[in-house]
Write a protein that holds these residues in place. Structure first.
Motif, PDB file in Angstrom:
ATOM      1  N   MET A 194       0.854  -1.186   0.000  1.00 20.56           N
ATOM      2  CA  MET A 194       0.000   0.000   0.000  1.00 20.56           C
ATOM      3  C   MET A 194       0.896   1.243   0.000  1.00 20.56           C
ATOM      4  O   MET A 194       0.973   1.967   0.984  1.00 20.56           O
ATOM      5  N   HIS A 195       1.570   1.485  -1.079  1.00 24.73           N
ATOM      6  CA  HIS A 195       2.520   2.592  -1.149  1.00 24.73           C
ATOM      7  C   HIS A 195       1.798   3.929  -0.961  1.00 24.73           C
ATOM      8  O   HIS A 195       0.803   4.212  -1.621  1.00 24.73           O
ATOM      9  N   GLY A 196       2.321   4.729  -0.046  1.00 24.74           N
ATOM     10  CA  GLY A 196       1.748   6.048   0.185  1.00 24.74           C
ATOM     11  C   GLY A 196       0.549   6.056   1.105  1.00 24.74           C
ATOM     12  O   GLY A 196      -0.037   7.122   1.340  1.00 24.74           O
ATOM     13  N   VAL A 197       0.184   4.899   1.663  1.00 27.36           N
ATOM     14  CA  VAL A 197      -0.957   4.805   2.578  1.00 27.36           C
ATOM     15  C   VAL A 197      -0.426   4.722   4.005  1.00 27.36           C
ATOM     16  O   VAL A 197       0.481   3.934   4.281  1.00 27.36           O
ATOM     17  N   PRO A 198      -0.976   5.515   4.933  1.00 27.42           N
ATOM     18  CA  PRO A 198      -0.504   5.441   6.319  1.00 27.42           C
ATOM     19  C   PRO A 198      -0.950   4.141   6.973  1.00 27.42           C
ATOM     20  O   PRO A 198      -1.672   3.328   6.374  1.00 27.42           O
ATOM     21  N   GLU A 199      -0.544   3.938   8.219  1.00 28.77           N
ATOM     22  CA  GLU A 199      -0.992   2.789   8.991  1.00 28.77           C
ATOM     23  C   GLU A 199      -2.518   2.721   8.965  1.00 28.77           C
ATOM     24  O   GLU A 199      -3.198   3.749   9.077  1.00 28.77           O
ATOM     25  N   ILE A 200      -3.073   1.505   8.800  1.00 27.44           N
ATOM     26  CA  ILE A 200      -4.521   1.353   8.684  1.00 27.44           C
ATOM     27  C   ILE A 200      -5.083   0.722   9.960  1.00 27.44           C
ATOM     28  O   ILE A 200      -4.363   0.142  10.765  1.00 27.44           O
ATOM     29  N   ASN A 201      -6.402   0.858  10.107  1.00 27.08           N
ATOM     30  CA  ASN A 201      -7.085   0.181  11.205  1.00 27.08           C
ATOM     31  C   ASN A 201      -7.813  -1.040  10.663  1.00 27.08           C
ATOM     32  O   ASN A 201      -7.486  -1.553   9.598  1.00 27.08           O
ATOM     33  N   ASN A 202      -8.825  -1.515  11.389  1.00 25.54           N
ATOM     34  CA  ASN A 202      -9.471  -2.781  11.028  1.00 25.54           C
ATOM     35  C   ASN A 202     -10.615  -2.636  10.032  1.00 25.54           C
ATOM     36  O   ASN A 202     -11.352  -3.599   9.801  1.00 25.54           O
ATOM     37  N   ASP A 203     -10.801  -1.485   9.446  1.00 20.09           N
ATOM     38  CA  ASP A 203     -11.926  -1.263   8.532  1.00 20.09           C
ATOM     39  C   ASP A 203     -11.446  -1.332   7.090  1.00 20.09           C
ATOM     40  O   ASP A 203     -10.731  -0.437   6.623  1.00 20.09           O
ATOM     41  N   HIS A 204     -11.851  -2.373   6.380  1.00 23.56           N
ATOM     42  CA  HIS A 204     -11.469  -2.543   4.982  1.00 23.56           C
ATOM     43  C   HIS A 204     -12.521  -3.381   4.276  1.00 23.56           C
ATOM     44  O   HIS A 204     -13.176  -4.226   4.894  1.00 23.56           O
ATOM     45  N   VAL A 205     -12.722  -3.143   2.984  1.00 25.51           N
ATOM     46  CA  VAL A 205     -13.663  -3.923   2.177  1.00 25.51           C
ATOM     47  C   VAL A 205     -13.101  -4.072   0.774  1.00 25.51           C
ATOM     48  O   VAL A 205     -12.342  -3.226   0.295  1.00 25.51           O
ATOM     49  N   LEU A 206     -13.465  -5.161   0.120  1.00 23.49           N
ATOM     50  CA  LEU A 206     -13.030  -5.402  -1.252  1.00 23.49           C
ATOM     51  C   LEU A 206     -14.039  -4.831  -2.241  1.00 23.49           C
ATOM     52  O   LEU A 206     -15.250  -4.913  -2.023  1.00 23.49           O
ATOM     53  N   ALA A 207     -13.531  -4.274  -3.330  1.00 20.85           N
ATOM     54  CA  ALA A 207     -14.411  -3.850  -4.408  1.00 20.85           C
ATOM     55  C   ALA A 207     -15.096  -5.068  -5.006  1.00 20.85           C
ATOM     56  O   ALA A 207     -14.493  -6.143  -5.099  1.00 20.85           O
ATOM     57  N   PRO A 208     -16.361  -4.945  -5.427  1.00 21.70           N
ATOM     58  CA  PRO A 208     -17.066  -6.101  -5.999  1.00 21.70           C
ATOM     59  C   PRO A 208     -16.380  -6.715  -7.206  1.00 21.70           C
ATOM     60  O   PRO A 208     -16.533  -7.912  -7.464  1.00 21.70           O
TER      61      PRO A 208
END
Length: 315
Positions: free
Chosen positions: A74-88
């Motif tokens: 995830m280049h350029g993305v900061p540390e993430i939390n537990n919220d994520h979803v996949l595109a359909p």
């Protein structure tokens, strides 16, 4: 700092039969803590977060080692939390950064794209991602903020919103003082399922520690209570075929969605995505977890199974 395991505690990723509650362990580690599995639309992978990063786990691989997890760059993305979803369409994954913004990351990994726009300064805006519309154009989000720059931290509010994937435009679906969380699109894309503290508990409205399940049209309106229970109910997820709702229940009085608690996964019968009159939830599986167990949808494409995480302590 990213969450970690206690000495002797396990992180187990489970695949659960939505009818019987039978479980299969697909990842078991005393070293690595992961959370919130999504199931890829092709049925081959689970996507999880851990250590502030995004990971892919092959469903058919039974491997307790950390090496079973494949990082998604995830280049350029900061540390993430537990919220994520996949595109359909499986081409990308949407994630929530700890900087309060949402990002889109290629499924194969690569440079991330910030989705959300800048918010007004001084009000502590945060975006927490929970769902994506069936057509992939809109994200279901919790927006947290203080009402005014002069408001205290105690006045921080959470409301449901829709965010355009293409433009980052944010439209509020609820806008009030009641804590709302966990918005998830119905399979037809016209409703949002969520949990809220706006309903009555012990004769009082909006009592902390009494989250209940509700639905609201995506265009806004009066939320309707779906389940009346004595438990604290979080994170409703309808199955892709609209036949079943799975959600997480804490003991009465629990505030927020804390980690390391005894919880129950419960299911509710639906018909074409709609609540069935007279249907009541049934307990499917008891486990030790909470935060990280079922924050986002872990339904398999076949609607017969879902993925979740438990965190048992040593006995």
């Amino acid at each position: 700092m990213p969450r970690s395991l206690f000495p002797g505690q396990h992180c187990r990723v489970l695949i659960v039969d939505a009818t019987t509650g039978a479980t299969e362990v697909v990842f078991d580690s005393e070293e690595t803590l992961v959370e919130a599995p999504n199931w890829s639309p092709d049925g081959r992978f689970l996507v999880l977060n851990g250590d502030g990063l995004l990971w892919r786990l092959a469903v058919d691989r039974r491997d307790a080692r950390t090496e079973a997890l494949e990082p998604i760059a995830m280049h350029g993305v900061p540390e993430i939390n537990n919220d994520h979803v996949l595109a359909p369409d499986s081409r990308s994954v949407f994630v929530s950064g700890k900087d309060g913004h949402l990002y889109e990351v290629p499924w194969a990994g690569g440079p991330g794209r910030r989705v959300t726009r800048d918010h007004p300064e001084g009000r502590g805006y945060k975006n927490y991602l929970h769902g994506v519309s069936p057509d992939g154009t809109t994200l279901a989000v919790v927006v947290g903020s203080r009402p005014t720059p002069e408001s205290t931290v105690d006045e921080w509010r959470t409301n449901l919103a829709l965010v355009s994937v293409a433009t980052g435009e944010t439209l509020l679906v609820t806008d009030d003082v009641h804590p709302d969380d966990g918005p998830e699109f119905a399979p037809d894309g016209e409703w949002l399922w969520f949990n809220t503290e706006r309903f009555t508990a012990g004769g009082r409205t909006g009592v902390p520690g009494h989250a209940q399940l509700a639905r609201v049209p995506r265009g806004g309106g009066e939320p309707g209570r779906v389940v009346v229970s004595d438990t604290v109910d979080w994170f409703p997820h309808p199955s892709p075929d609209g036949s079943t709702l799975v959600f997480l229940s804490y003991a009465a009085g629990t505030q927020g969605h804390p980690e390391n608690h005894e919880v129950v996964l419960r299911v509710l019968e639906l018909h074409d995505g709609e609540p069935v009159p007279g249907a009541v939830p049934r307990d499917l599986l008891r486990l030790f977890g909470g935060q990280g167990t079922l924050n986002v949808s872990g339904w398999a494409p076949d609607s017969r199974r879902f993925a979740c995480v438990e965190y048992p302590l040593p006995t």
